[in-house]
Design a protein around this motif. Structure first.
Motif, PDB file in Angstrom:
ATOM      1  N   GLY A   1       8.398  -3.223   0.729  1.00 44.07           N
ATOM      2  CA  GLY A   1       7.245  -3.075   1.572  1.00 44.07           C
ATOM      3  C   GLY A   1       7.517  -2.814   2.940  1.00 44.07           C
ATOM      4  O   GLY A   1       8.784  -2.790   3.310  1.00 44.07           O
ATOM      5  N   VAL A   2       6.303  -2.813   3.598  1.00 47.89           N
ATOM      6  CA  VAL A   2       6.341  -2.605   5.049  1.00 47.89           C
ATOM      7  C   VAL A   2       6.464  -3.788   5.821  1.00 47.89           C
ATOM      8  O   VAL A   2       5.541  -4.839   5.578  1.00 47.89           O
ATOM      9  CB  VAL A   2       5.211  -1.665   5.523  1.00 47.89           C
ATOM     10  CG1 VAL A   2       5.336  -1.238   6.955  1.00 47.89           C
ATOM     11  CG2 VAL A   2       5.221  -0.206   4.665  1.00 47.89           C
TER      12      VAL A   2
ATOM     13  N   SER B   1       5.955  -8.979   4.757  1.00 49.01           N
ATOM     14  CA  SER B   1       6.033  -7.496   4.096  1.00 49.01           C
ATOM     15  C   SER B   1       4.768  -7.366   3.335  1.00 49.01           C
ATOM     16  O   SER B   1       4.399  -8.319   2.763  1.00 49.01           O
ATOM     17  CB  SER B   1       7.401  -7.465   3.227  1.00 49.01           C
ATOM     18  OG  SER B   1       8.387  -7.420   3.992  1.00 49.01           O
ATOM     19  N   TYR B   2       4.256  -6.188   3.197  1.00 44.40           N
ATOM     20  CA  TYR B   2       3.121  -6.030   2.460  1.00 44.40           C
ATOM     21  C   TYR B   2       3.392  -4.570   1.679  1.00 44.40           C
ATOM     22  O   TYR B   2       4.090  -3.817   1.930  1.00 44.40           O
ATOM     23  CB  TYR B   2       1.922  -5.791   3.448  1.00 44.40           C
ATOM     24  CG  TYR B   2       1.631  -4.264   4.282  1.00 44.40           C
ATOM     25  CD1 TYR B   2       1.086  -3.323   3.543  1.00 44.40           C
ATOM     26  CD2 TYR B   2       2.331  -4.473   5.487  1.00 44.40           C
ATOM     27  CE1 TYR B   2       1.069  -2.161   4.579  1.00 44.40           C
ATOM     28  CE2 TYR B   2       2.347  -3.302   6.385  1.00 44.40           C
ATOM     29  CZ  TYR B   2       1.473  -2.167   5.599  1.00 44.40           C
ATOM     30  OH  TYR B   2       1.465  -1.032   6.538  1.00 44.40           O
ATOM     31  N   ASP B   3       2.516  -4.384   0.591  1.00 43.16           N
ATOM     32  CA  ASP B   3       2.642  -3.200  -0.177  1.00 43.16           C
ATOM     33  C   ASP B   3       1.650  -2.362   0.155  1.00 43.16           C
ATOM     34  O   ASP B   3       0.604  -2.470   0.440  1.00 43.16           O
ATOM     35  CB  ASP B   3       2.276  -3.725  -1.912  1.00 43.16           C
ATOM     36  CG  ASP B   3       2.225  -2.615  -2.801  1.00 43.16           C
ATOM     37  OD1 ASP B   3       2.846  -1.410  -2.315  1.00 43.16           O
ATOM     38  OD2 ASP B   3       2.194  -3.045  -3.862  1.00 43.16           O
ATOM     39  N   PRO B   4       2.507  -1.182   0.704  1.00 49.10           N
ATOM     40  CA  PRO B   4       1.560   0.189   1.260  1.00 49.10           C
ATOM     41  C   PRO B   4       0.405   0.611   0.103  1.00 49.10           C
ATOM     42  O   PRO B   4      -0.675   0.932   0.608  1.00 49.10           O
ATOM     43  CB  PRO B   4       2.412   1.011   1.499  1.00 49.10           C
ATOM     44  CG  PRO B   4       3.899   0.562   1.283  1.00 49.10           C
ATOM     45  CD  PRO B   4       3.665  -0.463   0.385  1.00 49.10           C
TER      46      PRO B   4
ATOM     47  N   GLU C   1       0.140   0.517   8.465  1.00 45.94           N
ATOM     48  CA  GLU C   1       0.611   1.687   8.900  1.00 45.94           C
ATOM     49  C   GLU C   1      -0.287   2.702   9.372  1.00 45.94           C
ATOM     50  O   GLU C   1      -0.402   3.748  10.219  1.00 45.94           O
ATOM     51  CB  GLU C   1       1.804   2.485   7.966  1.00 45.94           C
ATOM     52  CG  GLU C   1       3.061   1.947   7.907  1.00 45.94           C
ATOM     53  CD  GLU C   1       3.970   2.473   7.026  1.00 45.94           C
ATOM     54  OE1 GLU C   1       3.417   2.764   5.721  1.00 45.94           O
ATOM     55  OE2 GLU C   1       5.284   2.602   7.277  1.00 45.94           O
ATOM     56  N   ASP C   2      -1.236   2.838   8.541  1.00 49.36           N
ATOM     57  CA  ASP C   2      -2.393   3.732   8.773  1.00 49.36           C
ATOM     58  C   ASP C   2      -3.525   3.288   9.737  1.00 49.36           C
ATOM     59  O   ASP C   2      -4.746   3.531   9.625  1.00 49.36           O
ATOM     60  CB  ASP C   2      -3.121   4.239   7.470  1.00 49.36           C
ATOM     61  CG  ASP C   2      -3.541   3.155   6.551  1.00 49.36           C
ATOM     62  OD1 ASP C   2      -3.339   1.861   6.899  1.00 49.36           O
ATOM     63  OD2 ASP C   2      -4.098   3.435   5.502  1.00 49.36           O
ATOM     64  N   ASP C   3      -3.223   2.325  10.360  1.00 51.58           N
ATOM     65  CA  ASP C   3      -4.231   1.263  11.395  1.00 51.58           C
ATOM     66  C   ASP C   3      -5.397   0.858  11.079  1.00 51.58           C
ATOM     67  O   ASP C   3      -6.397   0.612  11.772  1.00 51.58           O
ATOM     68  CB  ASP C   3      -4.476   2.469  12.473  1.00 51.58           C
ATOM     69  CG  ASP C   3      -3.335   3.055  13.613  1.00 51.58           C
ATOM     70  OD1 ASP C   3      -2.409   2.194  13.432  1.00 51.58           O
ATOM     71  OD2 ASP C   3      -3.433   4.217  13.789  1.00 51.58           O
TER      72      ASP C   3
END
Length: 141
Positions: free
Chosen positions: A38-39, A96-99, A68-70
């Protein structure tokens, strides 16, 4: 009691135990996957709307972070606040999150693998109980 009836009871019990094992294993797998792939971002801990004071705040506050995509995400914390880890309003925590699904979040440092391991252990014990029940019924025949 008839061996056939005991076999049905043992089968139903074993099925329930296997469901618990699968639920625990799936939870461990998902948490590990999100933690590793994850991110990672910092999330702001926020109390739920309507909670006037921190003492009356529910044990699972909101976590707010930017993807990540704001996109600004606000999700319920997957872990409850405890005395050891209070998750106070205004704190920052590493998540951490799943994109693919940013609502799927793991909070670093707050490991809940104990719950999943308890499901696996309980499920295995229930399956063993059902096998023992079946063996006793067959032996007493």
């Amino acid at each position: 009691m008839d061996v056939g009836a005991v076999a049905v009871l043992a089968g139903i019990t074993a099925f329930g135990g296997m469901l618990a094992v699968l639920a625990g294993a799936y939870g461990l797998h998902q948490a590990r996957r999100v933690r590793e792939t994850g991110v990672r971002v910092q999330a702001l801990v926020k109390r739920r709307p309507g909670a006037a004071h921190e003492e009356s705040a529910p044990p699972q506050p909101f976590l707010q972070f930017v993807t990540e995509d704001d996109r600004v995400m606000e999700v319920v914390s997957p872990v409850p606040a405890t005395r050891r880890h209070p998750l106070k309003h205004g704190d920052n925590v590493l998540v951490s999150y799943d994109p693919a699904d940013p609502r799927n979040v793991v909070v670093h440092g707050w490991d809940r693998s104990g719950l999943e391991r308890a499901f696996i252990t309980g499920g295995v014990l229930v399956v063993l109980l059902s096998v023992a029940l079946l063996l006793v019924a067959i032996a007493s025949r």
